[in-house]
Design a protein around this motif. Structure first.
Motif, PDB file in Angstrom:
ATOM      1  N   GLN A   1      30.386  24.305 -28.380  1.00 14.02           N
ATOM      2  CA  GLN A   1      30.691  22.720 -28.875  1.00 14.02           C
ATOM      3  C   GLN A   1      30.412  21.766 -27.716  1.00 14.02           C
ATOM      4  O   GLN A   1      29.850  20.806 -27.751  1.00 14.02           O
ATOM      5  CB  GLN A   1      32.141  22.389 -29.049  1.00 14.02           C
ATOM      6  CG  GLN A   1      32.410  23.120 -30.560  1.00 14.02           C
ATOM      7  CD  GLN A   1      33.970  23.229 -30.694  1.00 14.02           C
ATOM      8  OE1 GLN A   1      34.924  23.520 -29.780  1.00 14.02           O
ATOM      9  NE2 GLN A   1      34.155  23.036 -32.002  1.00 14.02           N
ATOM     10  N   ILE A   2      30.466  22.274 -26.437  1.00 19.44           N
ATOM     11  CA  ILE A   2      30.302  21.633 -25.259  1.00 19.44           C
ATOM     12  C   ILE A   2      28.723  21.508 -25.093  1.00 19.44           C
ATOM     13  O   ILE A   2      28.145  20.304 -24.904  1.00 19.44           O
ATOM     14  CB  ILE A   2      30.779  22.446 -23.958  1.00 19.44           C
ATOM     15  CG1 ILE A   2      32.305  22.462 -23.810  1.00 19.44           C
ATOM     16  CG2 ILE A   2      30.163  21.517 -22.827  1.00 19.44           C
ATOM     17  CD1 ILE A   2      32.925  21.136 -23.810  1.00 19.44           C
ATOM     18  N   GLN A   3      27.934  22.298 -25.540  1.00 21.71           N
ATOM     19  CA  GLN A   3      26.661  22.552 -25.755  1.00 21.71           C
ATOM     20  C   GLN A   3      26.135  21.496 -26.638  1.00 21.71           C
ATOM     21  O   GLN A   3      25.156  20.865 -26.290  1.00 21.71           O
ATOM     22  CB  GLN A   3      26.078  23.909 -25.958  1.00 21.71           C
ATOM     23  CG  GLN A   3      24.594  24.117 -26.091  1.00 21.71           C
ATOM     24  CD  GLN A   3      24.127  25.560 -26.500  1.00 21.71           C
ATOM     25  OE1 GLN A   3      24.503  25.807 -27.432  1.00 21.71           O
ATOM     26  NE2 GLN A   3      23.186  25.790 -25.950  1.00 21.71           N
ATOM     27  N   TYR A   4      26.865  21.369 -27.770  1.00 18.73           N
ATOM     28  CA  TYR A   4      26.269  20.437 -28.694  1.00 18.73           C
ATOM     29  C   TYR A   4      26.477  19.051 -28.097  1.00 18.73           C
ATOM     30  O   TYR A   4      25.653  18.050 -28.355  1.00 18.73           O
ATOM     31  CB  TYR A   4      27.162  20.659 -29.911  1.00 18.73           C
ATOM     32  CG  TYR A   4      27.021  21.698 -30.710  1.00 18.73           C
ATOM     33  CD1 TYR A   4      26.123  22.629 -30.546  1.00 18.73           C
ATOM     34  CD2 TYR A   4      27.943  22.319 -31.882  1.00 18.73           C
ATOM     35  CE1 TYR A   4      25.912  23.852 -31.158  1.00 18.73           C
ATOM     36  CE2 TYR A   4      27.783  23.434 -32.268  1.00 18.73           C
ATOM     37  CZ  TYR A   4      27.009  24.253 -32.030  1.00 18.73           C
ATOM     38  OH  TYR A   4      26.804  25.712 -32.758  1.00 18.73           O
ATOM     39  N   PHE A   5      27.508  18.855 -27.494  1.00 20.67           N
ATOM     40  CA  PHE A   5      27.705  17.467 -27.066  1.00 20.67           C
ATOM     41  C   PHE A   5      26.658  16.974 -25.796  1.00 20.67           C
ATOM     42  O   PHE A   5      25.912  15.981 -25.809  1.00 20.67           O
ATOM     43  CB  PHE A   5      29.123  17.077 -26.471  1.00 20.67           C
ATOM     44  CG  PHE A   5      29.212  15.970 -25.501  1.00 20.67           C
ATOM     45  CD1 PHE A   5      29.305  14.602 -26.105  1.00 20.67           C
ATOM     46  CD2 PHE A   5      29.494  16.015 -24.158  1.00 20.67           C
ATOM     47  CE1 PHE A   5      29.596  13.554 -25.456  1.00 20.67           C
ATOM     48  CE2 PHE A   5      29.843  14.855 -23.616  1.00 20.67           C
ATOM     49  CZ  PHE A   5      29.518  13.697 -24.205  1.00 20.67           C
ATOM     50  N   VAL A   6      26.327  17.856 -25.024  1.00 19.34           N
ATOM     51  CA  VAL A   6      25.459  17.592 -23.843  1.00 19.34           C
ATOM     52  C   VAL A   6      24.006  17.656 -24.540  1.00 19.34           C
ATOM     53  O   VAL A   6      23.341  16.641 -23.941  1.00 19.34           O
ATOM     54  CB  VAL A   6      25.555  18.901 -22.882  1.00 19.34           C
ATOM     55  CG1 VAL A   6      24.259  18.699 -21.649  1.00 19.34           C
ATOM     56  CG2 VAL A   6      26.766  18.990 -22.176  1.00 19.34           C
TER      57      VAL A   6
END
Length: 309
Positions: free
Chosen positions: A15-20
């Motif tokens: 999910q962090i990867q999606y945001f970044v």
């Protein structure tokens, strides 16, 4: 390190990867395509991040995707978390596959490379024989960015007012500014030259970055009457302008450590003296592993011993 059993928020690294990734591409369609997920799944992940963190991170309209003020503030931390996760996972794979100790990632600006090579790789190979070391060649501004993002473990660069307080600095030496000129120049007499003697002479400096900011600040604060005729990106372009009698070049002395040209000479600038502080840099956050911390402390001690600080 906090207790490993401490409860974590309901967020995944994916999910962090999606945001970044969304913050970089500014497009739900492009982000979903690159990450091989559906747009509804991406939207759902973003809503969960916003729910856990307690605020809106992204503004989405038919025309554009932008980050809110909170999204912009959180992005560097999300990037750092993601980069550290990637690097740590790579280390674990390397340890499992090769029996090594992981990878140390050191950033450096090219002009300070003489402080590193060839001694530092030899020192690290002797003290940490199973450690793989990467050297990342960066501009000073990029070095600071990569430190903040967690892409490198620590760096060797120079200081000015743009280095943020979140970066911890360990000074190593003062690198004086010099002028490079032809040996047959009328000013090429002695080893030192006052700045005022450069008045009315065409000067070449770097176009951007730390060195340019320091020179421009000195010119402004001391009201020096200098003709900055050329602003260039590369060191060899500076030297080419000097060889062609088109300009005198101003830059820090470490840049000239590999200069081997019978036509050119180097003179220290004085009245006033200008130096840049060369330092090891890291974030205030703990380094990725005890091994990384040991390497940092070992190199810091080795540098200071060599430089007699």
């Amino acid at each position: 390190m906090s207790e490993p059993w401490r409860r974590l928020p309901a967020l995944s690294l994916k999910q962090i990867q999606y945001f970044v990734t969304l913050a970089e591409l500014r497009s739900f369609t492009a982000t979903a395509h690159l990450l091989a997920i559906s747009q509804p799944a991406l939207s759902s992940a973003l809503r969960q991040i916003e729910s856990v963190l307690g605020g809106k991170l992204v503004n989405r309209t038919a025309q554009a995707v932008t980050l809110t003020d909170r999204g912009l503030a959180i992005l560097p931390y999300a990037e750092r978390m993601l980069n550290i996760a990637h690097n740590t996972f790579d280390d674990m794979l390397q340890i499992m596959a090769q029996g090594g100790d992981g990878t140390l990632r050191i950033g450096l600006v090219p002009s300070v490379s003489t402080l590193l090579f060839p001694a530092v790789p030899e020192l690290l190979a002797t003290r940490f024989p199973h450690l793989r070391v990467e050297f990342h060649d960066l501009t000073n501004d990029r070095l600071v960015i990569e430190l903040e993002k967690g892409s490198i473990d620590f760096g060797l660069g120079s200081l000015d007012s743009t280095v943020p307080s979140k970066i911890e600095v360990f000074p190593l030496l003062e690198d004086p500014f010099v002028v490079v000129m032809r040996k047959d120049d009328v000013l090429a007499d002695g080893h030192h030259l006052p700045w005022r003697h450069l008045a009315q002479r065409p000067i070449a400096i770097f176009l951007r970055g730390n060195v340019s900011r320091l020179v421009n600040s000195l010119i402004e604060s001391h009201r020096l009457n200098l003709d900055i005729a050329y602003r260039v990106d590369f060191q060899e372009t500076l030297y080419g302008l000097v060889r062609s009698r088109l300009a005198l070049a101003i830059l820090p002395e470490l840049y000239t450590s590999t200069l081997n040209d019978d036509e050119l000479t180097v003179m220290h600038l004085q009245q006033p003296e200008l130096t840049r502080t060369v330092a090891m840099m890291r974030t205030h956050s703990p380094l990725r592993s005890p091994q990384t911390e040991q390497c940092f402390q070992y190199l810091l001690q080795a540098f200071r011993q060599r430089l007699k600080l």
